[in-house]
Design an enzyme around this catalytic site. Sequence first.
Site, PDB file in Angstrom:
ATOM      1  N   ASP A 280       0.958  -1.046   0.149  1.00  0.00           N
ATOM      2  CA  ASP A 280       0.064   0.062  -0.349  1.00  0.00           C
ATOM      3  C   ASP A 280       1.102   1.129  -0.220  1.00  0.00           C
ATOM      4  O   ASP A 280       1.590   1.520   1.150  1.00  0.00           O
ATOM      5  CB  ASP A 280      -0.586  -0.684   1.153  1.00  0.00           C
ATOM      6  CG  ASP A 280      -1.885  -1.013   0.618  1.00  0.00           C
ATOM      7  OD1 ASP A 280      -2.227  -1.983   0.472  1.00  0.00           O
ATOM      8  OD2 ASP A 280      -1.971  -1.152   2.099  1.00  0.00           O
ATOM      9  N   ASP A 438     -13.818  -4.371  -1.823  1.00  0.00           N
ATOM     10  CA  ASP A 438     -13.686  -4.003  -0.418  1.00  0.00           C
ATOM     11  C   ASP A 438     -14.995  -3.850   0.116  1.00  0.00           C
ATOM     12  O   ASP A 438     -16.063  -2.847   0.678  1.00  0.00           O
ATOM     13  CB  ASP A 438     -13.191  -1.991  -0.122  1.00  0.00           C
ATOM     14  CG  ASP A 438     -11.800  -1.948  -0.805  1.00  0.00           C
ATOM     15  OD1 ASP A 438     -10.879  -3.060  -0.857  1.00  0.00           O
ATOM     16  OD2 ASP A 438     -11.890  -1.301  -1.612  1.00  0.00           O
TER      17      ASP A 438
END
Length: 588
Positions: A280, A438
Site C-alpha cells: 500500500d 472492498d
Amino acid sequence: MEAAPISSRSIISPTPSYSSTPLFSLRHESCRINLKLQSKHFSVHASSNSDSVVTLLDYGAGNVRSVRNAIRFLGYDTKDVQKPEDIVNANRLIFPGVGAFAPAMNVLNLSGMAEALCTYIESDRPFLGICLGLQLLFESSEENGPVKGLGLIPGVVGRFDSSNGLRVPHIGWNAVKVPKDSGILDDIGGNHVYFVHSYRAVPSEANKEWISSTCNYGEDFIASIKRGNVHAVQFHPEKSGYAGLSVLRRFLDSPNSYSAKKSTQGKASKLAKRVIACLDVRTNDKGDLVVTKGDQYDVREHTKENEVRNLGKPVELARQYYKDGADEVSFLNITGFRDFPLGDLPMLKVLRYTSENVFVPLTVGGGIRDFTDGNGRHYSSLEVASEYFRSGADKISIGSDAVYAAEAYLRTGVKTGNSSLEQISQVYGNQAVVVSIDPRRVYLMDPDDVEFKAIKVTKPGPLGEGYAWYQCTVNGGREGRPIGAYELAKAVEDLGAGEILLNCIDCDGQGLGFDIDLIKLISDAVTIPVIASSGAGTVEHFSEVFKKTSASAALAAGIFHRREVSIQSVKEHLLEEHIEVRMGGVVH
C-alpha cells in the site's frame, strides 16, 4: 472500445494438405502474395548492428517495458521497430505480444508489419514470440472473432472451456512438459513458469511438428513452438523469475555458450497457488512516497503526531519480496490519484524502477478512471491504464469505478462499453484487469431482510446474528454502496474483469485469518480467479484459505513488511500441507 476492422488483406487462402506442407508454406494470404514480390519491397539480410542488439517489436499494447528490462538485465541492448524494414533486417527479433488478438492483427496489417514478419520468418531468422506473439502465428482466433492470424501454423486459437468449473483466464505459475534436448527450454523442465491468458492453441496432427512443449490446464495446450530458428512461447519468460530469464538467455546467447550447462529439474506438476506481496503506497506528510499498512483501512499511527505509518520504500521492498519468492507484487496507491491521475509521477517512477530488477508480475491500482484536468482536457481510463502498462505494470486493479459500472449494469442490463473496466479489457484483454472489492460485513437475523445475497456465517454477530451480507464500499472504504459483494463479483465478470482481489474491511490488519465465509461465497460464484486478501497473520491462515475455498491466490502485506512471517515460510508450510506452490530462487 471496439477494435478497428481487420484489413481486407487479412485472408487465408484454402488450406493446403498439411502432410505435404513444407516449412512455413501455410501462411497469411497477404504474406503469401507479398513474399512473391519481396524483391520489390524488402531485401532480407542481417543488420550490421552489433550482436548485442536485440530488435523488439512493440506495437503499443501492454507491458513491453518488462521484456526490454529483462533483455538489458541479461547484458543486451534493444532496438525498437520503427518501420517494417527494421524487422527483416534484424539479427534477433522478439515479439512480446500483449493484449487482444484483433487489435494486434489490425496494427500489424495496417503498418505492413504482417508482411515483414512473414518475410523474416520465411528466412528462418532468430525469432521469439511471447504470449500473443505465439497466438498470432496461427491461422485464426476465436477472440472477438473469428479473426484471421498470420497463418504460419495450422490451428485455431480458442478460449479455454470454463463450463466444467475451469477458472478463466488461466493466470499463474504452471508446469510445462518439456522433452529432452529442448534448446532454449532446457532450464524450465519441472519448474513453474508464469501464464496469463484466456485463449490457447491445442495440439493436433497438423501442427504437431511445431510443438516443443505443452502445458495442462483442463486440457493439454501448446506452451511453446519451435521450427528452425523460430521460437514462440505462451508463457511470459520476462515474468517467470530465474526459469524465464534462462529462456531469454538461451535464445539470445550462441548455442555453444550453453550446450555444456546442466539443466535444473524441479518438481512442478500443475498450476500452483500464488502468494502475493501487497504494498500500500501513499505520500506521507513530508511528501515522501512510502509503503504503509492500515488497521481496518486506517493508515495513521495512533500517536500525538498522527503520522502516516511508514514501513519502507516501495522499490526496495518490491525487490526484496521478489528475492524472497513472491509470485506477484501488487502496488496499491491508496491516495488514488485523487486530483490528477497522470500527474502522480512518483508512482509511475516506482513502477519503472521496480520492473528493472523484478521479474514477476506487477499489479497496480488506484485512480484508474476517466477524468478531466484543470485545463479542461479529458483523459479516458484507457489512457490512464496505458500509462501504467508503459511504466511496467502487467495488470491494473480497478476499485470504485468498477462498483459504479456494476451498479449501472445491474440497473439497466446494458453493457455500454464506456466503463473503464470494459474499455481496458477490450484492448488489453480481460487477463490484464483486476477488480478490487472492498466489502464490509453486515450482520442479519434473517437473510430475507435484504435484497442482496446473504449467507449463514461461521461465527455469529455481536447480537447473535446468524447471517450476514457483504456491503461493497468505495473511496477507501469510507462510503457504503447499495450493492453486495456477490452481486458485484458476478457483474464485473460479465463486464470483462479477469480476476478479483477480494478484501474485507472487518479483517484488515487484524491478523486473525481471512474471511473464509466471504471468500468461499465469491470464489464459488464466479469462474475467474479470486485472490484472497485481508487478515493473514500466520502461515496456517494461507493453508486454511486454500483448503476451504477455491481461491487461486492469497495476498498479504503487513506481516511481510514487519517480518512477522516470511514468504519462504509460507511456501514451505504450504508444501508440507501438500499444496502446490512455486519454489526456487532468482538470478543474483
